[in-house]
Design a protein around this motif. Sequence first.
Motif, PDB file in Angstrom:
ATOM      1  N   ASP A 125      38.217  53.830  36.104  1.00  0.00           N
ATOM      2  CA  ASP A 125      39.271  54.327  36.981  1.00  0.00           C
ATOM      3  C   ASP A 125      39.445  53.446  38.221  1.00  0.00           C
ATOM      4  O   ASP A 125      40.506  53.445  38.852  1.00  0.00           O
ATOM      5  CB  ASP A 125      38.959  55.757  37.434  1.00  0.00           C
ATOM      6  CG  ASP A 125      39.122  56.767  36.314  1.00  0.00           C
ATOM      7  OD1 ASP A 125      39.869  56.466  35.363  1.00  0.00           O
ATOM      8  OD2 ASP A 125      38.509  57.841  36.384  1.00  0.00           O
ATOM      9  N   LEU A 126      38.393  52.713  38.568  1.00  0.00           N
ATOM     10  CA  LEU A 126      38.434  51.886  39.779  1.00  0.00           C
ATOM     11  C   LEU A 126      38.922  50.468  39.511  1.00  0.00           C
ATOM     12  O   LEU A 126      39.607  49.882  40.353  1.00  0.00           O
ATOM     13  CB  LEU A 126      37.046  51.830  40.426  1.00  0.00           C
ATOM     14  CG  LEU A 126      36.511  53.144  40.994  1.00  0.00           C
ATOM     15  CD1 LEU A 126      35.067  52.966  41.445  1.00  0.00           C
ATOM     16  CD2 LEU A 126      37.364  53.620  42.166  1.00  0.00           C
ATOM     17  N   ILE A 127      38.545  49.919  38.353  1.00  0.00           N
ATOM     18  CA  ILE A 127      38.910  48.546  38.040  1.00  0.00           C
ATOM     19  C   ILE A 127      40.431  48.387  38.035  1.00  0.00           C
ATOM     20  O   ILE A 127      41.151  49.128  37.383  1.00  0.00           O
ATOM     21  CB  ILE A 127      38.347  48.118  36.671  1.00  0.00           C
ATOM     22  CG1 ILE A 127      36.833  48.308  36.623  1.00  0.00           C
ATOM     23  CG2 ILE A 127      38.718  46.663  36.385  1.00  0.00           C
ATOM     24  CD1 ILE A 127      36.080  47.550  37.667  1.00  0.00           C
ATOM     25  N   GLY A 140      43.808  42.836  48.023  1.00  0.00           N
ATOM     26  CA  GLY A 140      43.542  42.460  46.650  1.00  0.00           C
ATOM     27  C   GLY A 140      43.347  43.661  45.747  1.00  0.00           C
ATOM     28  O   GLY A 140      43.842  44.761  46.027  1.00  0.00           O
ATOM     29  N   THR A 141      42.607  43.465  44.671  1.00  0.00           N
ATOM     30  CA  THR A 141      42.320  44.541  43.722  1.00  0.00           C
ATOM     31  C   THR A 141      40.834  44.532  43.357  1.00  0.00           C
ATOM     32  O   THR A 141      40.145  43.522  43.520  1.00  0.00           O
ATOM     33  CB  THR A 141      43.140  44.381  42.426  1.00  0.00           C
ATOM     34  OG1 THR A 141      42.810  43.118  41.819  1.00  0.00           O
ATOM     35  CG2 THR A 141      44.625  44.437  42.705  1.00  0.00           C
ATOM     36  N   ILE A 142      40.354  45.642  42.859  1.00  0.00           N
ATOM     37  CA  ILE A 142      38.956  45.746  42.446  1.00  0.00           C
ATOM     38  C   ILE A 142      38.818  45.112  41.054  1.00  0.00           C
ATOM     39  O   ILE A 142      39.483  45.524  40.109  1.00  0.00           O
ATOM     40  CB  ILE A 142      38.499  47.212  42.392  1.00  0.00           C
ATOM     41  CG1 ILE A 142      38.574  47.821  43.801  1.00  0.00           C
ATOM     42  CG2 ILE A 142      37.076  47.319  41.833  1.00  0.00           C
ATOM     43  CD1 ILE A 142      38.299  49.315  43.834  1.00  0.00           C
ATOM     44  N   SER A 143      37.962  44.106  40.959  1.00  0.00           N
ATOM     45  CA  SER A 143      37.786  43.416  39.680  1.00  0.00           C
ATOM     46  C   SER A 143      36.552  43.894  38.931  1.00  0.00           C
ATOM     47  O   SER A 143      36.494  43.792  37.705  1.00  0.00           O
ATOM     48  CB  SER A 143      37.685  41.900  39.893  1.00  0.00           C
ATOM     49  OG  SER A 143      36.521  41.575  40.639  1.00  0.00           O
ATOM     50  N   SER A 144      35.560  44.410  39.660  1.00  0.00           N
ATOM     51  CA  SER A 144      34.359  44.900  38.984  1.00  0.00           C
ATOM     52  C   SER A 144      33.550  45.770  39.930  1.00  0.00           C
ATOM     53  O   SER A 144      33.791  45.778  41.146  1.00  0.00           O
ATOM     54  CB  SER A 144      33.491  43.738  38.480  1.00  0.00           C
ATOM     55  OG  SER A 144      32.926  43.028  39.569  1.00  0.00           O
ATOM     56  N   LEU A 154      31.577  47.012  45.254  1.00  0.00           N
ATOM     57  CA  LEU A 154      32.895  46.692  44.720  1.00  0.00           C
ATOM     58  C   LEU A 154      33.166  45.207  44.904  1.00  0.00           C
ATOM     59  O   LEU A 154      32.940  44.655  45.986  1.00  0.00           O
ATOM     60  CB  LEU A 154      33.984  47.482  45.450  1.00  0.00           C
ATOM     61  CG  LEU A 154      33.909  49.011  45.422  1.00  0.00           C
ATOM     62  CD1 LEU A 154      35.090  49.591  46.195  1.00  0.00           C
ATOM     63  CD2 LEU A 154      33.874  49.539  43.997  1.00  0.00           C
ATOM     64  N   GLU A 155      33.657  44.568  43.852  1.00  0.00           N
ATOM     65  CA  GLU A 155      34.109  43.184  43.973  1.00  0.00           C
ATOM     66  C   GLU A 155      35.628  43.191  44.061  1.00  0.00           C
ATOM     67  O   GLU A 155      36.308  43.677  43.151  1.00  0.00           O
ATOM     68  CB  GLU A 155      33.656  42.339  42.792  1.00  0.00           C
ATOM     69  CG  GLU A 155      34.090  40.897  42.927  1.00  0.00           C
ATOM     70  CD  GLU A 155      33.572  40.001  41.812  1.00  0.00           C
ATOM     71  OE1 GLU A 155      33.787  38.774  41.888  1.00  0.00           O
ATOM     72  OE2 GLU A 155      32.961  40.535  40.860  1.00  0.00           O
ATOM     73  N   ILE A 156      36.149  42.681  45.175  1.00  0.00           N
ATOM     74  CA  ILE A 156      37.587  42.694  45.443  1.00  0.00           C
ATOM     75  C   ILE A 156      38.110  41.269  45.424  1.00  0.00           C
ATOM     76  O   ILE A 156      37.582  40.390  46.119  1.00  0.00           O
ATOM     77  CB  ILE A 156      37.871  43.349  46.812  1.00  0.00           C
ATOM     78  CG1 ILE A 156      37.306  44.779  46.818  1.00  0.00           C
ATOM     79  CG2 ILE A 156      39.364  43.362  47.113  1.00  0.00           C
ATOM     80  CD1 ILE A 156      37.253  45.401  48.199  1.00  0.00           C
ATOM     81  N   VAL A 157      39.132  41.017  44.614  1.00  0.00           N
ATOM     82  CA  VAL A 157      39.666  39.663  44.472  1.00  0.00           C
ATOM     83  C   VAL A 157      41.184  39.678  44.614  1.00  0.00           C
ATOM     84  O   VAL A 157      41.815  40.727  44.563  1.00  0.00           O
ATOM     85  CB  VAL A 157      39.294  39.060  43.096  1.00  0.00           C
ATOM     86  CG1 VAL A 157      37.784  38.981  42.928  1.00  0.00           C
ATOM     87  CG2 VAL A 157      39.901  39.878  41.958  1.00  0.00           C
ATOM     88  N   GLY A 158      41.742  38.460  44.797  1.00  0.00           N
ATOM     89  CA  GLY A 158      43.197  38.329  44.772  1.00  0.00           C
ATOM     90  C   GLY A 158      43.834  37.892  46.069  1.00  0.00           C
ATOM     91  O   GLY A 158      44.897  37.285  46.069  1.00  0.00           O
ATOM     92  N   VAL A 159      43.212  38.210  47.194  1.00  0.00           N
ATOM     93  CA  VAL A 159      43.793  37.853  48.488  1.00  0.00           C
ATOM     94  C   VAL A 159      42.809  37.042  49.320  1.00  0.00           C
ATOM     95  O   VAL A 159      43.157  35.992  49.867  1.00  0.00           O
ATOM     96  CB  VAL A 159      44.239  39.114  49.276  1.00  0.00           C
ATOM     97  CG1 VAL A 159      44.691  38.725  50.680  1.00  0.00           C
ATOM     98  CG2 VAL A 159      45.365  39.821  48.538  1.00  0.00           C
ATOM     99  N   ILE A 160      41.586  37.515  49.406  1.00  0.00           N
ATOM    100  CA  ILE A 160      40.571  36.863  50.219  1.00  0.00           C
ATOM    101  C   ILE A 160      39.958  35.703  49.443  1.00  0.00           C
ATOM    102  O   ILE A 160      39.529  35.867  48.305  1.00  0.00           O
ATOM    103  CB  ILE A 160      39.459  37.864  50.610  1.00  0.00           C
ATOM    104  CG1 ILE A 160      40.081  39.056  51.323  1.00  0.00           C
ATOM    105  CG2 ILE A 160      38.400  37.207  51.472  1.00  0.00           C
ATOM    106  CD1 ILE A 160      39.154  40.245  51.420  1.00  0.00           C
ATOM    107  N   SER A 161      39.918  34.521  50.061  1.00  0.00           N
ATOM    108  CA  SER A 161      39.352  33.350  49.410  1.00  0.00           C
ATOM    109  C   SER A 161      37.893  33.613  49.039  1.00  0.00           C
ATOM    110  O   SER A 161      37.087  34.001  49.879  1.00  0.00           O
ATOM    111  CB  SER A 161      39.440  32.133  50.333  1.00  0.00           C
ATOM    112  OG  SER A 161      38.837  31.006  49.738  1.00  0.00           O
ATOM    113  N   GLY A 162      37.566  33.405  47.779  1.00  0.00           N
ATOM    114  CA  GLY A 162      36.201  33.638  47.332  1.00  0.00           C
ATOM    115  C   GLY A 162      35.893  35.076  47.003  1.00  0.00           C
ATOM    116  O   GLY A 162      34.805  35.395  46.529  1.00  0.00           O
TER     117      GLY A 162
END
Length: 206
Positions: A125-127, A140-144, A154-162
Amino acid sequence: YEIMPSLVGSEMCIRDRVPLMVTKPAASELICVGAVTGARGIKGDIRIKSFTADPSAIASYGPLYDKTGTHIYALKITGQAKSQLIGRIEGTSDRTAAEKQRGIQFFVPRDSLPEAVEDEFYFSDLIGLPVEDLEGKSLGTISSVENYGAGDVLEIVGVISGGLMLPFTKQAVPRVDIQNGLVVIDPPDGIFDPPDEEAKESDSVQ
């Protein structure tokens, strides 16, 4: 926050319940409850990371499917080593076959698991949920969702570098709105600050 199989929070929380499921489930309704991490020994045993509260209960929720819901794995748990289970998939008799099973994920139908209550969330539900800060800025969005022993992250990707790794606590994540598809975070001060110039110079000298 609380975690269930693929439920997220500070503690795994799956209740034992064996479903009467005989028809092929829809892939969209499957929840991942574990994965094969490698082979063990020479007789076909595998190492399994379980996402259930009681790790050994992974095979107690009925048939274990692949992610498409078309294949059923007959899994027998034979022991436990450190934080992982030891088991064997029916038909596996040697290490070579077991090594080929690395990466296999085990799924069960969602309706075979208990409903999430307040402050309980399934991984699935979170991914993919979008993430904003308190001011509504997209981050960004939650990737894992990971757990390295000190709680869920939570791993958040898409906006923040790295990308960004953030503890899944009420303090850092004050709002989780599954119905409207949004997660609001309040990251610690300084988490977005650029690297210290002196530290960068020191690293370059070394």
